[in-house]
Motif scaffolding. Structure first.
Motif, PDB file in Angstrom:
ATOM      1  N   ILE A   1      23.348  12.488 -16.679  1.00 51.61           N
ATOM      2  CA  ILE A   1      23.591  13.471 -17.741  1.00 51.61           C
ATOM      3  C   ILE A   1      22.285  14.100 -18.199  1.00 51.61           C
TER       4      ILE A   1
ATOM      5  N   ILE B   1      21.139  18.081 -17.638  1.00 52.60           N
ATOM      6  CA  ILE B   1      20.824  18.948 -18.777  1.00 52.60           C
ATOM      7  C   ILE B   1      19.371  19.416 -18.700  1.00 52.60           C
TER       8      ILE B   1
ATOM      9  N   GLY C   1      25.062  16.393  -9.194  1.00 48.98           N
ATOM     10  CA  GLY C   1      24.584  16.912 -10.466  1.00 48.98           C
ATOM     11  C   GLY C   1      23.399  17.844 -10.314  1.00 48.98           C
TER      12      GLY C   1
ATOM     13  N   THR D   1      33.751  16.535 -11.940  1.00 49.20           N
ATOM     14  CA  THR D   1      33.812  15.073 -11.941  1.00 49.20           C
ATOM     15  C   THR D   1      35.236  14.579 -12.116  1.00 49.20           C
TER      16      THR D   1
ATOM     17  N   PHE E   1      25.713  20.836 -17.597  1.00 50.22           N
ATOM     18  CA  PHE E   1      26.438  19.585 -17.819  1.00 50.22           C
ATOM     19  C   PHE E   1      27.946  19.808 -17.802  1.00 50.22           C
TER      20      PHE E   1
ATOM     21  N   THR F   1      31.732   5.988 -15.620  1.00 54.91           N
ATOM     22  CA  THR F   1      30.301   6.094 -15.899  1.00 54.91           C
ATOM     23  C   THR F   1      29.475   6.154 -14.619  1.00 54.91           C
TER      24      THR F   1
ATOM     25  N   ILE G   1      24.060   6.309 -17.348  1.00 58.42           N
ATOM     26  CA  ILE G   1      24.484   7.710 -17.411  1.00 58.42           C
ATOM     27  C   ILE G   1      23.272   8.644 -17.355  1.00 58.42           C
TER      28      ILE G   1
ATOM     29  N   LEU H   1      28.473   9.485 -13.743  1.00 57.07           N
ATOM     30  CA  LEU H   1      27.477  10.091 -14.626  1.00 57.07           C
ATOM     31  C   LEU H   1      26.087   9.513 -14.414  1.00 57.07           C
TER      32      LEU H   1
ATOM     33  N   LEU I   1      30.814  18.200 -15.312  1.00 58.44           N
ATOM     34  CA  LEU I   1      31.990  17.475 -15.798  1.00 58.44           C
ATOM     35  C   LEU I   1      33.278  18.043 -15.213  1.00 58.44           C
TER      36      LEU I   1
END
Length: 431
Positions: free
Chosen positions: A84, A88, A141, A117, A110, A130, A81, A133, A114
């Motif tokens: 993530i 961030i 992302g 996603t 983040f 996962t 992940i 992520l 999501l």
């Protein structure tokens, strides 16, 4: 190394690097990956420990399963992940660049990701895969983090905020000030998700993977197609995408089928029909320290590195790179968006692909025998096993490592010099 050539590289590459390093988006991207680096290194170490070569042959199946289950959460909570942490980090660093409340820039990035996603896994809703992520979701992302941080900054600068009276605790005041900008930013991404749900792609992720993968399916097999596939893996990694996941998802069915043909011929004692197989890629390219054969880079760092940054990266990346896990090098050197190393990063794997292919085509080295060698098997040993216990396979891997080192030498020397001079300036300024 020829001083004129080194000077030429400095004159061409350093100005480009300076401009890119001063770009706020590329700086946020680089620093965002640095936020994730300690977690990536932790996960990489336990991936190696959990997948020690041939351990499954030494202990019982149940014991091996229990062993992997015990260590699995280490990589599942970090590498699996890692998107993530990068998202961030990018949102945080870009908002920090604008002198805003950086923590809100990070969390809104983040949350925006999501929203885009898919939250369905094998028919079960409310579950986030996962894979989305991790590396597969990295491309989306990165751009989500950029756009969300810019939107958040825009709404804050427009003063579309709630002002709390004097005497209200600072944390409460900041939270309410961020409410409207965050709400508006997340609404934009919710609208984007809704729009894509009415298209044939259904999600933004499906759209991205479709436009990337469909053109690859027409390439087929053979040396030209393999060179294109290898080059694409490197290009995708350079921009922060997991090149192997993207390219392998298209080519693996072809490579595995060719691998099985060789295995059948090897077991029957007949001539091996194919040179390009899954094991050709895994043992003679990826199995040389990871994508880009970065074990050669680690060895070079030990030989010529003077800067503290490179020395520390060499220490961290060496043990895992020996077992073909190279995230510490990719994110720590870094490889991603680093103009000083794009030339060897792209060229070295292509050169090694051609050398390996013609070494096998001319009979100097036996083609891969179709034996699936564990991906964490160290180089030299993996080449020996992949070619049906032929010493030539091991020698070819050693030769390829030397070739990669020669290609990387001037560029790594330039990168090291750049880091070394920067560290000296910082030391003088501090004193």
């Amino acid at each position: 190394m020829n001083s004129k050539f080194m000077q030429f590289l400095e004159d061409i590459l350093l100005p480009i690097a300076d401009k890119l390093n001063n770009n706020r988006y590329l700086s946020a991207l680089r620093d965002g990956f640095m936020v994730a680096l300690p977690l990536i290194i932790f996960g990489s170490i336990f991936v190696v420990i959990a997948n020690l070569p041939f351990l499954d042959k030494l202990i019982s199946e149940d014991a091996y399963a229990a062993y992997q289950n015990a260590l699995g959460p280490a990589s599942a909570a970090t590498l699996s992940i890692m998107g993530i942490f990068v998202i961030i980090g990018i949102g945080y660093k870009l908002t920090e660049h604008y002198k805003g409340e950086a923590i809100y820039g990070g969390v809104v990035a983040f949350a925006s990701f999501l929203i885009l996603t898919p939250q369905v896994l094998e028919g079960v809703s409310g579950v986030i895969p996962t894979a989305s992520l991790g590396a597969q979701g990295m491309f989306l992302g990165i751009f989500t983090a950029f756009i969300s941080a810019e939107l958040y900054r825009f709404f804050v600068q427009k003063n579309w905020t709630i002002k709390m009276p004097a005497g209200v605790p600072g944390a409460v005041s900041k939270s309410f000030s961020a409410l409207i900008p965050i709400t508006l930013t997340l609404t934009v991404f919710l609208v984007i998700r809704i729009i894509f749900s009415y298209t044939s792609f259904d999600t933004v992720q499906n759209f991205i993977y479709t436009i990337i993968q469909q053109p690859l399916t027409a390439l087929g097999s053979g040396l030209p197609a393999t060179i294109v596939a290898v080059l694409l893996i490197q290009v995708f990694w350079f921009f922060g995408l997991h090149g192997q996941i993207i390219v392998n998802s298209v080519f693996d069915p072809i490579w595995y089928a060719l691998n099985d043909e060789n295995l059948s011929a090897f077991q029957a004692g007949t001539e091996l029909p194919n040179i390009i197989t899954k094991q050709f890629i895994d043992s003679f390219l990826v199995g040389m320290g990871g994508s880009g054969m970065t074990l050669a880079v680690v060895l070079l760092i030990y030989l010529i590195g003077r800067s503290r940054q490179l020395k520390e990266i060499g220490k961290l990346g060496g043990p895992s790179g020996f077992f073909n896990v190279n995230e510490p090098i990719i994110f720590g050197l870094p490889i991603i968006m680093n103009p000083l190393i794009i030339i060897p990063w792209l060229i070295a794997p292509v050169v090694v692909t051609i050398i390996t292919y013609y070494s096998m085509a001319t009979g100097l080295v036996p083609p891969p025998a179709g034996i699936i060698v564990p991906w964490t098997t160290p180089p030299i040993l993996s080449g020996f096993l992949a070619t049906g216990n032929a010493w030539q396979g091991a020698v070819l891997q050693a030769f390829n490592l030397a070739v990669v080192m020669v290609i990387w030498w001037p560029f790594l020397k330039l990168l090291d010099k750049n880091y070394y001079e920067t560290e000296n300036k910082e030391t003088k300024n501090a004193s």
